[in-house]
Scaffold this active site. Structure first.
Site, short mmCIF file in Angstrom:
data_model
loop_
_atom_site.label_atom_id
_atom_site.label_comp_id
_atom_site.label_asym_id
_atom_site.label_seq_id
_atom_site.Cartn_x
_atom_site.Cartn_y
_atom_site.Cartn_z
N SER A 22 1.04 -0.95 -0.05
CA SER A 22 -0.11 0.01 -0.11
C SER A 22 0.75 1.26 -0.02
CB SER A 22 -0.93 0.08 1.10
OG SER A 22 -0.14 -0.04 2.51
N THR A 154 -39.85 26.97 -9.89
CA THR A 154 -40.12 25.51 -9.41
C THR A 154 -40.66 24.63 -10.64
OG1 THR A 154 -42.57 26.02 -9.29
CG2 THR A 154 -41.40 26.35 -7.24
N HIS A 155 -40.11 23.69 -10.69
CA HIS A 155 -40.08 22.64 -11.82
C HIS A 155 -39.55 23.35 -13.02
CE1 HIS A 155 -43.61 20.53 -9.69
NE2 HIS A 155 -43.80 21.88 -9.24
N SER A 276 -14.49 25.14 -28.19
CA SER A 276 -14.72 24.07 -28.74
C SER A 276 -13.47 24.04 -29.87
CB SER A 276 -15.97 23.97 -29.46
OG SER A 276 -16.06 23.06 -30.34
N LYS A 282 -18.26 28.55 -29.78
CA LYS A 282 -18.59 28.14 -28.42
C LYS A 282 -17.75 28.49 -27.15
CE LYS A 282 -21.00 24.68 -27.45
NZ LYS A 282 -21.02 23.44 -27.88
N ASN A 284 -17.69 26.99 -23.39
CA ASN A 284 -18.21 26.12 -22.67
C ASN A 284 -17.99 26.20 -21.10
OD1 ASN A 284 -19.28 24.87 -25.15
ND2 ASN A 284 -17.38 23.55 -25.21
N GLU A 289 -19.30 21.27 -15.50
CA GLU A 289 -19.67 19.84 -15.87
C GLU A 289 -18.77 19.21 -15.14
OE1 GLU A 289 -20.08 20.00 -20.36
OE2 GLU A 289 -20.57 21.82 -20.10
N GLN A 321 -7.43 -2.12 3.94
CA GLN A 321 -6.41 -1.48 3.35
C GLN A 321 -6.99 -0.59 2.33
OE1 GLN A 321 -2.36 -2.59 3.01
NE2 GLN A 321 -2.78 -3.17 0.98
N LYS A 324 -8.04 3.57 2.14
CA LYS A 324 -7.11 4.69 1.84
C LYS A 324 -7.41 5.50 0.43
CE LYS A 324 -4.26 2.61 4.25
NZ LYS A 324 -5.10 2.04 5.08
N1 ARG Z 1 -1.33 -1.46 5.19
C1 ARG Z 1 -2.10 -1.86 6.21
C2 ARG Z 1 -3.50 -0.86 5.99
O1 ARG Z 1 -3.44 0.02 5.38
C3 ARG Z 1 -1.69 -1.64 7.44
C4 ARG Z 1 -2.09 -2.42 8.42
C5 ARG Z 1 -1.71 -3.69 8.35
N2 ARG Z 1 -2.27 -4.60 9.33
C6 ARG Z 1 -2.09 -6.11 9.10
N3 ARG Z 1 -2.40 -6.66 9.90
N4 ARG Z 1 -1.40 -6.53 8.12
O2 ARG Z 1 -4.61 -1.56 6.40
#
Ligand code: ARG
Length: 456
Positions: A22, A154-155, A276, A282, A284, A289, A321, A324
């Protein structure tokens, strides 16, 4: 060689290594990881779990590592599994035996729970600042246009006269609520999970409150299993971010409409519009958007997080994991959208005359015509019916309520007098709606004043 190599007879397959890793996306939490580790090491020293001088050495070395990452001197090793392993390995490389003591009474499970909370709390601050800036711009524009009459819809049908300032302040309210939501989120998220260990806390005499204080959290998490398995704070933030995007998207949709030749209520600054490749005429509204389009992406991030969590037994599972990338994407997207949207809004030109002209068509003063009769004693339903008939007659004769002659009014009711024309004057209709929360200039000014007070 992996940290856990002792347990295994083979090296992990390189594809599995990439799959598991990660660091490509969690390296952005390095500052929080190091801050957390310094607080942990200091506590380990203070409680005598490790020697104080070792704790000092660890803290100093962590500061150096932080400085080297900041300056770019220490690049992240893609082979490291994650940011936690990377920092720890670097510490041990620099400090030897002492470095190996940092991870006492800690697991990556409580470590990552801590780091992510800290990262999000840190970055929510930027978001709050941007939202405040946006609300500030809305107040400035609204003040400038508190007397600019436009049709309210409205609408998507012209309905009643309002002021453009009032319309803008509706968005200010929405973004103020978003700010409140973030404030509530902050309160719930400010709970320090370190000390939960892998899942079952620890037998070492750690001092969790000391770590909490050092890191500025309000409280410590109350249950070690929950401490490592809770991602409510990601989900809730993603939900708040989704609502912000929904608000920005509705605003974008209106701006897109207003930029069209059919409305022509505003014109975007050339720096915030695009052309465009084939149609030379144009201009835009791409930014709006894209904001509207990216809203789906943030909703997707929220759905990713909700779905990721729904079937997980306690406590940590590697599925987590995946939290994130989703929450970082949502955060980055909202940041990017606000950063572009705010100056676009600030620099747009408001075409007041076109708004006024649109307000003059569509019989948006019909309610006020009915109200005129009511104020002279007629029941509203009867007044409503008479006005409807008058509107139909105007449409037949190609007139407006303003240009329909008095005799036509009087044919329908003897209550109509010359002053009907004042009563249906668009400025008067908008400016007389001065109850709190209404579109009248004074009322809009009150909204602006209250909002500016809240922003302080
Ligand atoms: N890179 C892991 C995560 O983002 C960290 C935690 C890892 N824990 C484990 N028991 N493998 O979740």
């Amino acid at each position: 060689m992996k940290l856990w190599a002792g347990r295994f007879k083979k090296e992990v397959d390189s594809k599995v290594n990439d799959f598991n890793s990660s660091i490509s996306f969690d390296s952005r939490m390095y500052a929080q990881d190091i801050r957390g580790s310094i607080a942990h090491a200091t506590m380990l020293g203070a409680t005598g779990i490790i020697e104080e001088k070792e704790a000092d050495a660890i803290c100093r070395c962590l500061e150096e590592i932080k400085a080297d990452i900041d300056s770019g001197e220490l690049p992240f090793d893609p082979e490291a599994e994650d940011i936690h392993m990377f920092v720890e390995a670097e510490l041990t490389r620099r400090l030897g035996e002492t470095g190996k003591r940092l991870h006492t009474a800690r697991s990556r499970n409580d470590q990552v729970a801590l780091d992510l909370r800290m990262y999000l709390l840190d970055h929510a601050g930027e978001l709050e600042a941007l939202l405040k800036e946006l609300v500030g711009v809305l107040c400035d524009l609204a003040e400038e246009h508190k007397e600019t009459v436009m049709p309210g819809y409205t609408h998507l049908q012209r309905a009643q006269p309002i002021t453009f300032g009032h319309h803008l302040m509706a968005y200010a309210q929405m973004f103020l609520r978003d700010l409140d939501r973030l404030k509530n989120w902050r309160k719930l998220t400010s709970s320090m999970p370190l000390g939960s260990g892998a899942l079952a806390a620890t037998t070492y005499p750690i001092n969790r409150d000391m770590v909490r204080r050092a890191l500025g959290f309000d409280k410590i998490t109350a249950n070690s299993l929950d401490g490592v398995s809770d991602r409510d704070f990601c989900i809730e933030l993603a939900s708040d971010l989704s609502i912000i995007m929904m608000h920005l998207s509705r605003f974008s949709e209106e701006i897109i409409l207003w930029c069209s030749w059919e409305f022509k209520f505003i014109e975007l600054d050339d720096a915030y519009a695009t052309g465009s490749s084939i149609m030379p005429q144009k201009k835009n509204p791409d930014i709006t958007e894209l904001v509207r389009g990216k809203t789906g992406r943030v909703y997707g991030d929220l759905m990713t997080l909700l779905t990721m969590m729904k079937g997980l037994p306690l406590a940590y599972n590697k599925d987590m994991q995946e939290d994130k990338e989703a929450i970082f994407d949502a955060l980055d997207t909202v940041d990017l959208c606000l950063t572009t949207f705010i100056p676009m809004l600030r620099t747009m030109t408001v075409l007041k005359e076109n708004m006024r002209q649109a307000a003059a068509k569509g019989f948006i003063n019909a309610t006020d015509c009915a109200d005129y009769l009511v104020k002279k004693g007629m029941a509203f339903r009867d007044a409503y019916k008479i006005t409807g008939t008058l509107v139909a007659r105007c449409i037949d004769e190609g007139k407006t309520l303003e240009t329909l002659e008095l005799s036509a009014y009087q044919e329908m009711s003897g209550l109509f007098e010359e002053d009907i024309y004042t009563a249906i004057n668009l400025e008067k209709c908008a400016f007389d709606r001065k109850v709190p929360g209404g579109p009248a200039p004074q009322s809009v000014q009150n909204q602006i004043d209250m909002t500016r007070e809240l922003l302080k």
